[in-house]
Motif scaffolding. Structure first.
Motif, PDB file in Angstrom:
ATOM      1  N   GLY A 197     -16.470  51.001  69.603  1.00 52.82           N
ATOM      2  CA  GLY A 197     -17.576  51.095  70.564  1.00 52.82           C
ATOM      3  C   GLY A 197     -17.529  49.913  71.513  1.00 52.82           C
ATOM      4  O   GLY A 197     -16.777  49.889  72.484  1.00 52.82           O
TER       5      GLY A 197
ATOM      6  N   SER B  99     -18.644  44.754  68.886  1.00 46.89           N
ATOM      7  CA  SER B  99     -19.578  43.628  68.669  1.00 46.89           C
ATOM      8  C   SER B  99     -19.973  43.442  67.212  1.00 46.89           C
ATOM      9  O   SER B  99     -20.769  42.550  66.904  1.00 46.89           O
ATOM     10  CB  SER B  99     -20.852  43.856  69.489  1.00 46.89           C
ATOM     11  OG  SER B  99     -21.628  44.884  68.893  1.00 46.89           O
TER      12      SER B  99
ATOM     13  N   SER C   7     -27.958  50.188  63.268  1.00 45.00           N
ATOM     14  CA  SER C   7     -28.472  49.021  63.986  1.00 45.00           C
ATOM     15  C   SER C   7     -30.009  48.997  64.059  1.00 45.00           C
ATOM     16  O   SER C   7     -30.678  50.011  63.872  1.00 45.00           O
ATOM     17  CB  SER C   7     -27.869  49.085  65.395  1.00 45.00           C
ATOM     18  OG  SER C   7     -28.582  48.324  66.305  1.00 45.00           O
ATOM     19  N   SER C   8     -30.524  47.819  64.374  1.00 46.92           N
ATOM     20  CA  SER C   8     -31.963  47.676  64.599  1.00 46.92           C
ATOM     21  C   SER C   8     -32.175  46.741  65.791  1.00 46.92           C
ATOM     22  O   SER C   8     -31.489  45.729  65.909  1.00 46.92           O
ATOM     23  CB  SER C   8     -32.618  47.084  63.343  1.00 46.92           C
ATOM     24  OG  SER C   8     -34.000  46.971  63.530  1.00 46.92           O
TER      25      SER C   8
ATOM     26  N   THR D  66     -22.571  49.716  71.762  1.00 45.83           N
ATOM     27  CA  THR D  66     -22.724  51.092  72.249  1.00 45.83           C
ATOM     28  C   THR D  66     -23.633  51.906  71.325  1.00 45.83           C
ATOM     29  O   THR D  66     -23.829  51.568  70.154  1.00 45.83           O
ATOM     30  CB  THR D  66     -21.352  51.795  72.270  1.00 45.83           C
ATOM     31  OG1 THR D  66     -20.841  51.846  70.921  1.00 45.83           O
ATOM     32  CG2 THR D  66     -20.356  51.070  73.162  1.00 45.83           C
TER      33      THR D  66
ATOM     34  N   ASP E  16     -29.884  42.237  69.846  1.00 34.40           N
ATOM     35  CA  ASP E  16     -29.472  41.040  70.606  1.00 34.40           C
ATOM     36  C   ASP E  16     -28.093  41.246  71.230  1.00 34.40           C
ATOM     37  O   ASP E  16     -27.714  40.553  72.174  1.00 34.40           O
ATOM     38  CB  ASP E  16     -29.445  39.800  69.701  1.00 34.40           C
ATOM     39  CG  ASP E  16     -30.853  39.354  69.335  1.00 34.40           C
ATOM     40  OD1 ASP E  16     -31.811  40.000  69.790  1.00 34.40           O
ATOM     41  OD2 ASP E  16     -30.988  38.359  68.592  1.00 34.40           O
ATOM     42  N   SER E  17     -27.318  42.161  70.668  1.00 31.24           N
ATOM     43  CA  SER E  17     -25.978  42.459  71.187  1.00 31.24           C
ATOM     44  C   SER E  17     -26.001  43.563  72.245  1.00 31.24           C
ATOM     45  O   SER E  17     -24.947  44.074  72.623  1.00 31.24           O
ATOM     46  CB  SER E  17     -25.091  42.926  70.032  1.00 31.24           C
ATOM     47  OG  SER E  17     -25.697  44.053  69.395  1.00 31.24           O
TER      48      SER E  17
ATOM     49  N   THR F  47     -23.419  51.820  62.506  1.00 27.65           N
ATOM     50  CA  THR F  47     -23.719  50.621  61.701  1.00 27.65           C
ATOM     51  C   THR F  47     -25.193  50.532  61.302  1.00 27.65           C
ATOM     52  O   THR F  47     -25.612  49.529  60.738  1.00 27.65           O
ATOM     53  CB  THR F  47     -23.379  49.325  62.488  1.00 27.65           C
ATOM     54  OG1 THR F  47     -24.130  49.348  63.718  1.00 27.65           O
ATOM     55  CG2 THR F  47     -21.910  49.210  62.797  1.00 27.65           C
TER      56      THR F  47
ATOM     57  N   PRO G  57     -12.475  54.313  65.263  1.00 31.85           N
ATOM     58  CA  PRO G  57     -13.345  54.424  66.439  1.00 31.85           C
ATOM     59  C   PRO G  57     -13.804  53.040  66.887  1.00 31.85           C
ATOM     60  O   PRO G  57     -14.107  52.184  66.038  1.00 31.85           O
ATOM     61  CB  PRO G  57     -14.540  55.247  65.931  1.00 31.85           C
ATOM     62  CG  PRO G  57     -14.110  55.850  64.635  1.00 31.85           C
ATOM     63  CD  PRO G  57     -13.081  54.924  64.065  1.00 31.85           C
TER      64      PRO G  57
HETATM   65  P1  FAD Z   1     -18.159  48.350  67.108  1.00 36.70           P
HETATM   66  O1  FAD Z   1     -18.228  46.923  66.749  1.00 36.70           O
HETATM   67  O2  FAD Z   1     -17.176  48.764  68.123  1.00 36.70           O
HETATM   68  O3  FAD Z   1     -17.903  49.207  65.794  1.00 36.70           O
HETATM   69  C1  FAD Z   1     -18.670  48.985  64.637  1.00 36.70           C
HETATM   70  C2  FAD Z   1     -18.361  50.072  63.609  1.00 36.70           C
HETATM   71  O4  FAD Z   1     -18.814  51.335  64.083  1.00 36.70           O
HETATM   72  C3  FAD Z   1     -16.865  50.257  63.342  1.00 36.70           C
HETATM   73  O5  FAD Z   1     -16.703  50.624  61.994  1.00 36.70           O
HETATM   74  C4  FAD Z   1     -16.477  51.406  64.240  1.00 36.70           C
HETATM   75  O6  FAD Z   1     -15.359  52.113  63.761  1.00 36.70           O
HETATM   76  C5  FAD Z   1     -17.735  52.259  64.194  1.00 36.70           C
HETATM   77  N1  FAD Z   1     -17.966  53.030  65.409  1.00 36.70           N
HETATM   78  C6  FAD Z   1     -18.196  52.563  66.662  1.00 36.70           C
HETATM   79  N2  FAD Z   1     -18.403  53.596  67.508  1.00 36.70           N
HETATM   80  C7  FAD Z   1     -18.295  54.731  66.776  1.00 36.70           C
HETATM   81  C8  FAD Z   1     -18.385  56.118  67.081  1.00 36.70           C
HETATM   82  N3  FAD Z   1     -18.661  56.544  68.307  1.00 36.70           N
HETATM   83  N4  FAD Z   1     -18.187  57.005  66.079  1.00 36.70           N
HETATM   84  C9  FAD Z   1     -17.937  56.588  64.807  1.00 36.70           C
HETATM   85  N5  FAD Z   1     -17.837  55.297  64.474  1.00 36.70           N
HETATM   86  C10 FAD Z   1     -18.025  54.379  65.442  1.00 36.70           C
HETATM   87  N6  FAD Z   1     -26.844  44.416  65.390  1.00 36.70           N
HETATM   88  C11 FAD Z   1     -28.092  44.905  65.354  1.00 36.70           C
HETATM   89  O7  FAD Z   1     -28.309  45.965  64.794  1.00 36.70           O
HETATM   90  N7  FAD Z   1     -29.129  44.231  65.917  1.00 36.70           N
HETATM   91  C12 FAD Z   1     -28.955  43.068  66.580  1.00 36.70           C
HETATM   92  O8  FAD Z   1     -29.905  42.490  67.110  1.00 36.70           O
HETATM   93  C13 FAD Z   1     -27.632  42.552  66.656  1.00 36.70           C
HETATM   94  N8  FAD Z   1     -27.386  41.398  67.313  1.00 36.70           N
HETATM   95  C14 FAD Z   1     -26.106  40.918  67.378  1.00 36.70           C
HETATM   96  C15 FAD Z   1     -25.867  39.743  68.089  1.00 36.70           C
HETATM   97  C16 FAD Z   1     -24.574  39.241  68.183  1.00 36.70           C
HETATM   98  C17 FAD Z   1     -24.330  37.978  68.941  1.00 36.70           C
HETATM   99  C18 FAD Z   1     -23.509  39.923  67.575  1.00 36.70           C
HETATM  100  C19 FAD Z   1     -22.110  39.393  67.678  1.00 36.70           C
HETATM  101  C20 FAD Z   1     -23.734  41.103  66.888  1.00 36.70           C
HETATM  102  C21 FAD Z   1     -25.028  41.607  66.765  1.00 36.70           C
HETATM  103  N9  FAD Z   1     -25.308  42.790  66.086  1.00 36.70           N
HETATM  104  C22 FAD Z   1     -26.580  43.276  66.033  1.00 36.70           C
HETATM  105  C23 FAD Z   1     -24.208  43.521  65.420  1.00 36.70           C
HETATM  106  C24 FAD Z   1     -23.545  44.605  66.288  1.00 36.70           C
HETATM  107  O9  FAD Z   1     -23.845  44.434  67.639  1.00 36.70           O
HETATM  108  C25 FAD Z   1     -23.972  45.976  65.799  1.00 36.70           C
HETATM  109  O10 FAD Z   1     -23.384  46.195  64.531  1.00 36.70           O
HETATM  110  C26 FAD Z   1     -23.618  47.133  66.740  1.00 36.70           C
HETATM  111  O11 FAD Z   1     -24.308  48.256  66.288  1.00 36.70           O
HETATM  112  C27 FAD Z   1     -22.128  47.442  66.829  1.00 36.70           C
HETATM  113  O12 FAD Z   1     -21.943  48.339  67.906  1.00 36.70           O
HETATM  114  P2  FAD Z   1     -20.558  48.405  68.686  1.00 36.70           P
HETATM  115  O13 FAD Z   1     -20.672  49.492  69.686  1.00 36.70           O
HETATM  116  O14 FAD Z   1     -20.180  47.087  69.175  1.00 36.70           O
HETATM  117  O15 FAD Z   1     -19.600  48.887  67.500  1.00 36.70           O
END
Ligand code: FAD
Length: 556
Positions: free
Chosen positions: A137, A140, A219-220, A210, A204-205, A217, A135
């Motif tokens: 999102g 990031s 997230s916070s 998404t 921050d991301s 993950t 999957p």
């Molecule tokens: P992806 O990177 O696309 O996927 C992450 C994981 O989740 C993968 O294992 C994927 O398979 C799984 N996944 C994604 N969508 C689904 C779905 N619908 N169903 C099942 N599994 C799924 N994180 C924070 O919590 N707080 C912050 O302030 C923060 N700041 C950041 C700043 C920067 C500059 C960067 C690069 C990252 C930061 N992050 C932060 C980390 C990141 O943004 C988080 O981990 C975020 O939650 C990932 O979301 P995504 O949609 O990009 O997931």
């Protein structure tokens, strides 16, 4: 064209936004002093996409036909750009590898389902073909949780949730919204704000991640002190597993056994595809303010954050930077004009006369939301605590600036890579009683790692996300590697990253407060949750996914 927006293949965010130091005159001298790098030296930009060597897609005719029948021809992508964009997250190692055309295994196809029924068909088809489904999102993550295993021989399909981007309903009486999991932060908030609501979740991301990714993950966001982590905000969900769908209604609380909701939170794609999430939503606040304060020392700042947590104040943000991060923030300032230009030096003069060592000063941001009376009440409680700990109020101006710039700062990492420096982060959480030792030992571990490598390195830290029993410490580090060969740079990066992560477990802290496990932190999972804990987790993953078809490279 699928209509789904992606980040750049080689770095953070979108084309057209880049980091520049030219409007920040103090930054170049600061970077030269701390890591010996000349920001004005010509950098090496990423290679042209055409120069990458992308392995051919292994998608075969049978599976391709089933996927096309499920989502439509236009929504099954096999072109190289699409496949590379879906190969990595945005961790430092991801960025170094993609720039070096290190692409041993990329997804063979990207599918873009439009609804849960299509997700179900895709999951079942990939599992029936004994393929791998990942999957995706916003891509990031910074824990290495998207990348197919290097030696994966089976067909790999990346399932992009980007078309599932709507708020489906708002239960105004309950303060709940049902939302499709592929929605990006700004789109989610636009849809909610136009109806007077917000989730308050702002990592921050935010712009490039998404809802489903946040849940997967754990997230916070920066306002977690008020709104909670995503694990608090998430009340119900729908998750597609091979052959079935988990449906969890939104409940304020429940005692129905071990929480399946909690099992999905942090599952990183290993337990299925999250398609819908019920989230807590709140009325948009009347006022929103971030106020800056300055503390004489890190210890004073930490103690003040703890005292705020124990007080009757309930701010949205509690954040304090250590002296190094404070110095970095000051070096990032643009020159001010008029009275503001004089205010800083005058203030620093006064503080020095009061006996402050300005090199030890620590910048803090506290966030407030609510009506006028509420803000006044909160600020007066916090003000007393700040004064009691020797701090002073700087005001709303620097706080507003921090709030505006926070989504642009991540672009600095790509700029640093261009000029030959590696920068990344490691974050953790621990009880209040452990934070001072955790901090000192982790800074020492990073510094020792720089010495072992023989490089000039810089490490800085802030506290954010406060809880009753403890808080998150967030470390950022940077150094110029002594090699320009990607594999050697990654080895050197790991010397520092490993030292920091090991310090976390040695100091009773978690391996990650909000970035998840991925591949990067998996090595320490057993230290974090005990070997019996990993056995339980492995049993759960095996029961749901005996063939390791669901994102097998991550978590465990
Ligand atoms: P992806 O990177 O696309 O996927 C992450 C994981 O989740 C993968 O294992 C994927 O398979 C799984 N996944 C994604 N969508 C689904 C779905 N619908 N169903 C099942 N599994 C799924 N994180 C924070 O919590 N707080 C912050 O302030 C923060 N700041 C950041 C700043 C920067 C500059 C960067 C690069 C990252 C930061 N992050 C932060 C980390 C990141 O943004 C988080 O981990 C975020 O939650 C990932 O979301 P995504 O949609 O990009 O997931």
């Amino acid at each position: 064209m699928t209509g789904v927006q992606h980040q750049k293949w080689w770095g953070w965010g979108v084309e057209g936004i880049t980091f520049t130091h030219e409007d920040k005159p103090k930054l170049a001298p600061f970077v030269m002093e701390k890591v010996g790098i000349d920001l004005n030296a010509p950098g090496t930009p990423p290679p042209a996409f055409e120069d990458l060597k992308v392995p051919a897609s292994l998608l075969d005719g049978d599976l391709a036909s089933v996927l096309r029948a499920a989502v439509g021809d236009a929504y099954v992508g096999t072109d190289d750009m699409d496949r590379v964009v879906h190969t990595y997250g945005k961790g430092l190692v991801d960025l170094v590898r993609v720039r070096a055309s290190d692409l041993p295994r990329v997804p063979d196809a990207i599918v873009y389902p439009a609804d849960e029924d299509q997700v179900r068909q895709v999951v079942d088809a990939v599992v029936a073909a004994d393929g791998v489904l990942i999957p995706f999102g916003g891509g990031s993550n910074i824990s290495g949780s998207l990348t197919p295993p290097v030696d994966e021989k089976r067909v790999v399909v990346s399932l992009d949730l980007g078309r599932l981007n709507r708020v489906l309903e708002v239960d105004e009486a309950a303060g709940l919204a049902r939302v499709q999991a592929g929605v990006l932060g700004p789109d989610l908030e636009d849809q909610l704000n136009s109806r007077g609501w917000t989730t308050g979740h702002q990592p921050d991301s935010f712009r490039h991640s998404t809802l489903g990714g946040w849940v997967a993950t754990r997230s916070s966001g920066m306002q977690s002190d008020k709104y909670g982590d995503i694990s608090d905000i998430t009340r119900g969900m729908r998750v597609v597993l091979p052959g079935k769908v988990i449906a969890l209604r939104p409940l304020p609380s429940t005692s129905s056994g071990p929480s399946v909701r909690e099992m999905i939170l942090g599952s990183e794609g290993r337990l299925g595809v999250i398609t819908e999430v019920w989230v807590n939503v709140h009325r948009l606040p009347k006022n929103r303010e971030i106020v800056a304060y300055l503390f004489p020392t890190w210890a004073a700042g930490l103690a003040a954050m703890h005292a705020i947590t124990e007080s009757d104040a309930s701010p949205t943000v509690t954040r304090v930077s250590d002296a190094n991060e404070t110095a970095f923030s000051l070096s990032m300032q643009k020159p001010s004009k008029g009275l503001a230009a004089k205010a800083g030096p005058i203030l620093f003069n006064v503080l020095e006369r009061r006996g402050w060592d300005l090199n030890a000063a620590c910048l803090s941001y506290i966030g407030y939301e609510g009506d006028d009376d509420h803000l006044k009440y909160e600020k007066s409680i916090v003000g007393k605590i700040v004064r009691k700990h020797g701090g002073i109020k700087l005001g709303k101006g620097p706080g507003a600036l921090y709030d505006q710039k926070k989504f642009d700062t991540p672009y600095i990492r790509d700029f640093l890579l261009d000029i030959g420096a590696l920068g990344d982060v490691s974050e953790t959480a621990a009880p209040w009683s452990k934070l001072m030792d955790l901090y000192a030992n982790t800074v020492r571990a990073a510094t020792d790692a720089f010495a072992e490598l023989g490089v000039m390195g810089f490490v800085m830290c802030h506290l954010s996300h406060s809880y009753h029993s403890g808080a998150c410490l967030y470390f950022t580090f940077a150094f110029p590697p002594s090699s320009d060969v990607a594999a050697e740079q990654i080895e050197q990066y790991w010397v520092v990253k490993r030292a920091i992560q090991q310090s976390f477990v040695d100091n009773d802290a978690t391996i990650s407060h909000h970035h998840g496990v991925g591949t990067d932190h998996a090595h320490w999972l057993e230290d974090d949750i005990s070997s019996a804990g990993t056995e339980v987790m492995a049993g759960l993953l095996r029961a749901v996914d005996p063939g390791r078809n669901l994102n097998p490279g991550t978590l465990l």
